[in-house]
Design a protein around this motif. Structure first.
Motif, PDB file in Angstrom:
ATOM      1  N   THR A  72      46.444  32.754  31.783  1.00 53.20           N
ATOM      2  CA  THR A  72      46.175  34.133  31.401  1.00 53.20           C
ATOM      3  C   THR A  72      47.400  34.965  31.750  1.00 53.20           C
ATOM      4  O   THR A  72      47.907  34.884  32.864  1.00 53.20           O
ATOM      5  CB  THR A  72      44.938  34.673  32.150  1.00 53.20           C
ATOM      6  N   LEU A  73      47.874  35.741  30.792  1.00 53.94           N
ATOM      7  CA  LEU A  73      49.037  36.614  30.988  1.00 53.94           C
ATOM      8  C   LEU A  73      48.557  38.068  30.983  1.00 53.94           C
ATOM      9  O   LEU A  73      47.816  38.468  30.086  1.00 53.94           O
ATOM     10  CB  LEU A  73      50.051  36.419  29.870  1.00 53.94           C
ATOM     11  N   LEU A  74      48.982  38.820  31.978  1.00 54.77           N
ATOM     12  CA  LEU A  74      48.622  40.228  32.067  1.00 54.77           C
ATOM     13  C   LEU A  74      49.896  41.050  32.171  1.00 54.77           C
ATOM     14  O   LEU A  74      50.752  40.773  33.020  1.00 54.77           O
ATOM     15  CB  LEU A  74      47.740  40.488  33.291  1.00 54.77           C
ATOM     16  N   GLU A  75      50.026  42.060  31.312  1.00 53.08           N
ATOM     17  CA  GLU A  75      51.187  42.949  31.319  1.00 53.08           C
ATOM     18  C   GLU A  75      50.695  44.387  31.292  1.00 53.08           C
ATOM     19  O   GLU A  75      49.706  44.691  30.633  1.00 53.08           O
ATOM     20  CB  GLU A  75      52.073  42.691  30.102  1.00 53.08           C
ATOM     21  N   THR A  76      51.415  45.236  32.007  1.00 49.57           N
ATOM     22  CA  THR A  76      51.087  46.655  32.005  1.00 49.57           C
ATOM     23  C   THR A  76      52.339  47.464  31.703  1.00 49.57           C
ATOM     24  O   THR A  76      53.453  46.961  31.837  1.00 49.57           O
ATOM     25  CB  THR A  76      50.520  47.111  33.368  1.00 49.57           C
ATOM     26  N   SER A  77      52.131  48.698  31.321  1.00 52.04           N
ATOM     27  CA  SER A  77      53.280  49.554  31.045  1.00 52.04           C
ATOM     28  C   SER A  77      53.343  50.752  31.987  1.00 52.04           C
ATOM     29  O   SER A  77      54.331  51.464  32.003  1.00 52.04           O
ATOM     30  CB  SER A  77      53.245  50.035  29.598  1.00 52.04           C
ATOM     31  N   ASP A  78      52.291  50.970  32.773  1.00 54.29           N
ATOM     32  CA  ASP A  78      52.336  52.087  33.718  1.00 54.29           C
ATOM     33  C   ASP A  78      52.105  51.592  35.148  1.00 54.29           C
ATOM     34  O   ASP A  78      51.408  50.605  35.374  1.00 54.29           O
ATOM     35  CB  ASP A  78      51.330  53.181  33.339  1.00 54.29           C
ATOM     36  N   SER A  79      52.699  52.281  36.092  1.00 54.84           N
ATOM     37  CA  SER A  79      52.691  51.821  37.478  1.00 54.84           C
ATOM     38  C   SER A  79      51.316  51.909  38.133  1.00 54.84           C
ATOM     39  O   SER A  79      50.979  51.097  38.997  1.00 54.84           O
ATOM     40  CB  SER A  79      53.726  52.594  38.298  1.00 54.84           C
ATOM     41  N   ALA A  80      50.490  52.851  37.739  1.00 51.45           N
ATOM     42  CA  ALA A  80      49.156  52.966  38.333  1.00 51.45           C
ATOM     43  C   ALA A  80      48.302  51.752  37.988  1.00 51.45           C
ATOM     44  O   ALA A  80      47.617  51.192  38.855  1.00 51.45           O
ATOM     45  CB  ALA A  80      48.481  54.248  37.859  1.00 51.45           C
ATOM     46  N   THR A  81      48.347  51.333  36.741  1.00 52.01           N
ATOM     47  CA  THR A  81      47.601  50.147  36.334  1.00 52.01           C
ATOM     48  C   THR A  81      48.167  48.911  37.019  1.00 52.01           C
ATOM     49  O   THR A  81      47.418  48.029  37.447  1.00 52.01           O
ATOM     50  CB  THR A  81      47.647  49.972  34.805  1.00 52.01           C
ATOM     51  N   TRP A  82      49.489  48.834  37.138  1.00 50.05           N
ATOM     52  CA  TRP A  82      50.121  47.696  37.820  1.00 50.05           C
ATOM     53  C   TRP A  82      49.685  47.628  39.277  1.00 50.05           C
ATOM     54  O   TRP A  82      49.365  46.562  39.785  1.00 50.05           O
ATOM     55  CB  TRP A  82      51.636  47.773  37.701  1.00 50.05           C
ATOM     56  N   GLU A  83      49.653  48.763  39.959  1.00 54.14           N
ATOM     57  CA  GLU A  83      49.211  48.793  41.358  1.00 54.14           C
ATOM     58  C   GLU A  83      47.766  48.317  41.471  1.00 54.14           C
ATOM     59  O   GLU A  83      47.401  47.612  42.409  1.00 54.14           O
ATOM     60  CB  GLU A  83      49.372  50.190  41.953  1.00 54.14           C
ATOM     61  N   SER A  84      46.934  48.678  40.509  1.00 56.71           N
ATOM     62  CA  SER A  84      45.543  48.231  40.494  1.00 56.71           C
ATOM     63  C   SER A  84      45.458  46.711  40.323  1.00 56.71           C
ATOM     64  O   SER A  84      44.668  46.046  41.003  1.00 56.71           O
ATOM     65  CB  SER A  84      44.790  48.941  39.370  1.00 56.71           C
ATOM     66  N   LEU A  85      46.267  46.162  39.408  1.00 64.88           N
ATOM     67  CA  LEU A  85      46.297  44.704  39.226  1.00 64.88           C
ATOM     68  C   LEU A  85      46.770  44.000  40.498  1.00 64.88           C
ATOM     69  O   LEU A  85      46.212  42.979  40.896  1.00 64.88           O
ATOM     70  CB  LEU A  85      47.207  44.326  38.066  1.00 64.88           C
ATOM     71  N   CYS A  86      47.798  44.538  41.124  1.00 63.91           N
ATOM     72  CA  CYS A  86      48.312  43.942  42.368  1.00 63.91           C
ATOM     73  C   CYS A  86      47.229  43.923  43.436  1.00 63.91           C
ATOM     74  O   CYS A  86      47.066  42.934  44.159  1.00 63.91           O
ATOM     75  CB  CYS A  86      49.532  44.708  42.865  1.00 63.91           C
ATOM     76  N   LYS A  87      46.473  44.991  43.522  1.00 63.79           N
ATOM     77  CA  LYS A  87      45.375  45.058  44.497  1.00 63.79           C
ATOM     78  C   LYS A  87      44.317  44.009  44.181  1.00 63.79           C
ATOM     79  O   LYS A  87      43.816  43.331  45.083  1.00 63.79           O
ATOM     80  CB  LYS A  87      44.769  46.462  44.492  1.00 63.79           C
ATOM     81  N   ASP A  88      43.981  43.842  42.888  1.00 68.38           N
ATOM     82  CA  ASP A  88      42.973  42.858  42.480  1.00 68.38           C
ATOM     83  C   ASP A  88      43.375  41.431  42.849  1.00 68.38           C
ATOM     84  O   ASP A  88      42.523  40.607  43.167  1.00 68.38           O
ATOM     85  CB  ASP A  88      42.726  42.930  40.969  1.00 68.38           C
ATOM     86  N   PHE A  89      44.675  41.135  42.777  1.00 68.38           N
ATOM     87  CA  PHE A  89      45.145  39.771  43.012  1.00 68.38           C
ATOM     88  C   PHE A  89      45.780  39.566  44.385  1.00 68.38           C
ATOM     89  O   PHE A  89      46.364  38.522  44.659  1.00 68.38           O
ATOM     90  CB  PHE A  89      46.125  39.363  41.907  1.00 68.38           C
TER      91      PHE A  89
END
Length: 166
Positions: A72-89
């Motif tokens: 599964t590949l996940l990509e984001t374009s904004d830092s808030a969403t990226w921070e949320s993904l980092c927290k999830d993983f």
């Protein structure tokens, strides 16, 4: 009321029925390619609908001649969403890193990896079943190989890690 036989109408109806049957057979044969929802991972299903996340799923990704894994590949374009993904993983936030590490992250190849251990049971004589997460704070993207064992981990690192990060 006795109507005369209309050949044009008869062949029109027969043609419509034949086309409908061919379309139905084609849909049945291609069902899993047209509607692949049962073929994707739970991770993909969770993040595909999330706004700001571009999710992709690759079924049976070829790592080497004997290892094929789902990715599964996940990509984001904004830092808030990226921070949320980092927290999830369970990935440390980029803002928490020190200045030296941030300078290293600005280099062309700024990928890192994290192992998330799931269980102590494995079919292939390895100690753990784990998920390998290869991520980049710079690109705000991650590649998740879920439910892999030690042999599959070694195959990814030895054969595909350079291809993924470069």
């Amino acid at each position: 009321m006795n109507r005369p036989f209309n050949k044009k109408r008869f062949w029109l109806v027969v043609g419509i029925i034949v086309v409908a049957e061919v379309l139905a057979i084609g849909l049945i044969l291609q069902w899993r390619y047209i509607f692949p929802s049962r073929e994707v991972s739970d991770l993909y299903t969770k993040y595909a609908e999330q706004e700001g996340v571009d999710a992709s799923f690759i079924k049976n990704y070829r790592v080497n001649d004997t290892v094929f894994l789902d990715v599964t590949l996940l990509e984001t374009s904004d830092s808030a969403t990226w921070e949320s993904l980092c927290k999830d993983f369970g990935i440390a936030s980029f803002s928490l890193y020190d200045k030296e590490y941030k300078e290293l992250m600005t280099l062309e190849h700024s990928f890192d990896q994290r192992l998330a251990f799931d269980t102590l049971v494995s079919d292939n004589d390895s100690a753990y079943i784990m998920s390998l997460i290869i991520y980049s704070h710079l690109n705000m993207s991650m590649c998740i190989f879920p439910n892999i064992d030690d042999n599959e981990y070694d195959a990814i690192i030895n054969n595909k890690y350079k291809e993924i990060v470069y």
